[in-house]
Design a protein around this motif. Sequence first.
Motif, PDB file in Angstrom:
ATOM      1  N   VAL A   1     -55.882  -0.499  65.274  1.00 25.02           N
ATOM      2  CA  VAL A   1     -54.640  -0.213  65.752  1.00 25.02           C
ATOM      3  C   VAL A   1     -54.432  -1.150  67.354  1.00 25.02           C
ATOM      4  N   VAL A   2     -53.186  -1.857  67.162  1.00 28.57           N
ATOM      5  CA  VAL A   2     -52.909  -2.418  68.347  1.00 28.57           C
ATOM      6  C   VAL A   2     -51.895  -1.777  69.059  1.00 28.57           C
ATOM      7  N   ARG A   3     -52.452  -1.726  70.352  1.00 25.95           N
ATOM      8  CA  ARG A   3     -51.767  -0.661  71.204  1.00 25.95           C
ATOM      9  C   ARG A   3     -51.195  -1.343  72.405  1.00 25.95           C
ATOM     10  N   GLY A   4     -50.282  -1.295  73.088  1.00 28.05           N
ATOM     11  CA  GLY A   4     -49.782  -1.861  74.395  1.00 28.05           C
ATOM     12  C   GLY A   4     -48.397  -1.187  74.836  1.00 28.05           C
ATOM     13  N   GLU A   5     -47.833  -1.983  75.542  1.00 26.27           N
ATOM     14  CA  GLU A   5     -46.487  -1.531  76.389  1.00 26.27           C
ATOM     15  C   GLU A   5     -45.635  -2.787  76.359  1.00 26.27           C
ATOM     16  N   ALA A   6     -44.420  -2.474  75.947  1.00 23.07           N
ATOM     17  CA  ALA A   6     -43.332  -3.454  76.176  1.00 23.07           C
ATOM     18  C   ALA A   6     -42.539  -3.090  77.172  1.00 23.07           C
ATOM     19  N   THR A   7     -42.009  -3.831  78.182  1.00 25.17           N
ATOM     20  CA  THR A   7     -41.023  -3.737  79.309  1.00 25.17           C
ATOM     21  C   THR A   7     -39.709  -4.470  79.004  1.00 25.17           C
ATOM     22  N   ILE A   8     -38.577  -3.884  79.137  1.00 27.35           N
ATOM     23  CA  ILE A   8     -37.343  -4.459  79.138  1.00 27.35           C
ATOM     24  C   ILE A   8     -36.675  -4.292  80.362  1.00 27.35           C
ATOM     25  N   LYS A   9     -36.458  -5.459  81.205  1.00 30.59           N
ATOM     26  CA  LYS A   9     -35.801  -5.346  82.304  1.00 30.59           C
ATOM     27  C   LYS A   9     -34.452  -5.974  82.366  1.00 30.59           C
ATOM     28  N   VAL A  10     -33.295  -5.105  82.505  1.00 26.78           N
ATOM     29  CA  VAL A  10     -31.950  -5.670  82.580  1.00 26.78           C
ATOM     30  C   VAL A  10     -31.193  -5.594  83.949  1.00 26.78           C
ATOM     31  N   ASP A  11     -30.606  -6.718  84.518  1.00 28.08           N
ATOM     32  CA  ASP A  11     -30.300  -6.820  85.773  1.00 28.08           C
ATOM     33  C   ASP A  11     -28.979  -6.266  86.046  1.00 28.08           C
ATOM     34  N   LYS A  12     -28.052  -6.407  84.976  1.00 28.78           N
ATOM     35  CA  LYS A  12     -26.863  -5.854  84.965  1.00 28.78           C
ATOM     36  C   LYS A  12     -26.136  -5.671  83.337  1.00 28.78           C
ATOM     37  N   PRO A  13     -25.303  -4.856  83.421  1.00 28.03           N
ATOM     38  CA  PRO A  13     -24.749  -4.512  82.125  1.00 28.03           C
ATOM     39  C   PRO A  13     -24.751  -5.660  81.241  1.00 28.03           C
ATOM     40  N   LEU A  14     -25.431  -5.445  79.906  1.00 32.11           N
ATOM     41  CA  LEU A  14     -25.574  -6.573  78.904  1.00 32.11           C
ATOM     42  C   LEU A  14     -25.293  -5.842  77.339  1.00 32.11           C
ATOM     43  N   LYS A  15     -24.425  -6.678  76.787  1.00 35.72           N
ATOM     44  CA  LYS A  15     -24.195  -6.262  75.172  1.00 35.72           C
ATOM     45  C   LYS A  15     -25.293  -6.971  74.573  1.00 35.72           C
ATOM     46  N   CYS A  16     -25.950  -6.178  73.541  1.00 33.72           N
ATOM     47  CA  CYS A  16     -26.635  -7.019  72.528  1.00 33.72           C
ATOM     48  C   CYS A  16     -26.446  -6.145  71.263  1.00 33.72           C
ATOM     49  N   ILE A  17     -26.945  -6.644  70.075  1.00 34.52           N
ATOM     50  CA  ILE A  17     -26.851  -6.005  68.748  1.00 34.52           C
ATOM     51  C   ILE A  17     -28.036  -5.140  68.640  1.00 34.52           C
ATOM     52  N   ALA A  18     -29.139  -5.418  69.015  1.00 37.08           N
ATOM     53  CA  ALA A  18     -30.163  -4.501  68.638  1.00 37.08           C
ATOM     54  C   ALA A  18     -31.396  -5.110  69.732  1.00 37.08           C
ATOM     55  N   ALA A  19     -32.496  -3.963  70.080  1.00 33.26           N
ATOM     56  CA  ALA A  19     -33.787  -4.261  70.648  1.00 33.26           C
ATOM     57  C   ALA A  19     -34.977  -3.884  69.640  1.00 33.26           C
ATOM     58  N   ARG A  20     -35.713  -4.781  69.555  1.00 31.88           N
ATOM     59  CA  ARG A  20     -36.940  -4.389  68.873  1.00 31.88           C
ATOM     60  C   ARG A  20     -38.298  -4.655  69.366  1.00 31.88           C
ATOM     61  N   ILE A  21     -39.291  -4.127  68.962  1.00 32.68           N
ATOM     62  CA  ILE A  21     -40.598  -4.540  69.040  1.00 32.68           C
ATOM     63  C   ILE A  21     -41.305  -4.975  67.807  1.00 32.68           C
ATOM     64  N   MET A  22     -41.810  -6.142  67.720  1.00 34.84           N
ATOM     65  CA  MET A  22     -42.443  -6.475  66.399  1.00 34.84           C
ATOM     66  C   MET A  22     -43.913  -6.933  66.219  1.00 34.84           C
TER      67      MET A  22
END
Length: 381
Positions: free
Chosen positions: A21-42
């Motif tokens: 099992v590959v375990r870990g942590e993803a961190t996403i930092k957003v500095d100001k409001p931002l539009k996107c279609i999706a966010a994912r971990i792959m």
Amino acid sequence: MGNHLTAQVRLEHEVYYPGNVVRGEATIKVDKPLKCIAARIMCRGFERAVVVNHSNEMIYNVFEDTVFYKETLTLFGHTTKDPDASPVEIPPGVYTYPFAFQLPMHLPESLHTANWTSGGAEVKYQVIAYAKLDKDLVDEGHHDFQVVVPINKRDIVASPPVDATATVKLTKFFMDKGACDFTVSLPRSIYAADDTIEGEIVIDNTNGRIAVKNPNVSLRATCESHVTERQSCVPGGIRAVSVAKPLATQHVPLSVKPGFTNNLQFKIKLPHTVPHPSYPARGCHITQVHHVIVGLEGRQVQLPIHIAHCADEENRFAYCPIEDVAHKPDFRDVEHAYTEPTGYAASPCEVLKPPASLRPQHTPTAKTPQAVGNGQLHADH
């Protein structure tokens, strides 16, 4: 990264076995409001086969990429197959998403081999955290990891013997001096790092009229890459074989007089770490093998064998059959709604949720012991 978003991936380990099992942590930092279609971990594994094509006085690389393993956790936004590209807005903040991915039991070993004149191959694994900002723009952070593949000790012991025979035409000062037959045999065809390859050379010089002396023994790896017709635009596709430097060489002190037969045992001690393991033997478009090569009076025999990263005395791993040319890595391409793994605490973006159409990920459970260090198995592992 631009667009006021950064992503980072950390893993608990750098080396894994199939079934881990590959375990870990993803961190996403957003500095100001931002539009996107999706966010994912792959989590994914992919293979690149490269062939140097020599055609019409031109030399150029042709390559083919194959993703054989991909598991996606969608954090928020649209699914990967959703044609809707309407954006969602991510508020400023730092969001953490612990994750866990179950690796399949049949995977090729991480690999990188290259030859400037023929080609090469690469097998690579990585976890990627990314935000898809529009149809053509992605911001991501990734962490590569290594997969090593042990082999069960029982499968080494059960591997069939291998042998080969060649005839040498003997000459001296351009005059015919008869012929000599020599046979090389090995008691099995699969080994692991730290093993000793023990073989026998039988030289039959009953039909020779001069002595034959000092056979030489070497061990080297080869990797065959295949780029398909669809990708190369060449009928039948194109193939190339890259040959590594010898892993071991030795000269065997032996002389067989005319009219006599003699035999000699030889040993090749494998290192603790084999640079290019040839087990499992196949990826999607690559084939790997080691050869024990014995040369005598200008003639060679080559015995194909396979060498694994390490051996498991407790027989806890899935066997990748050498003899089955149709055997390929386990193919997986799935997408789940993100859920935090048991025992871990996420700090998600509370206003954005995973797509309701996706099912949550099943709880990953290790099927094999966790790899440590460089992946070698020890008695207490």
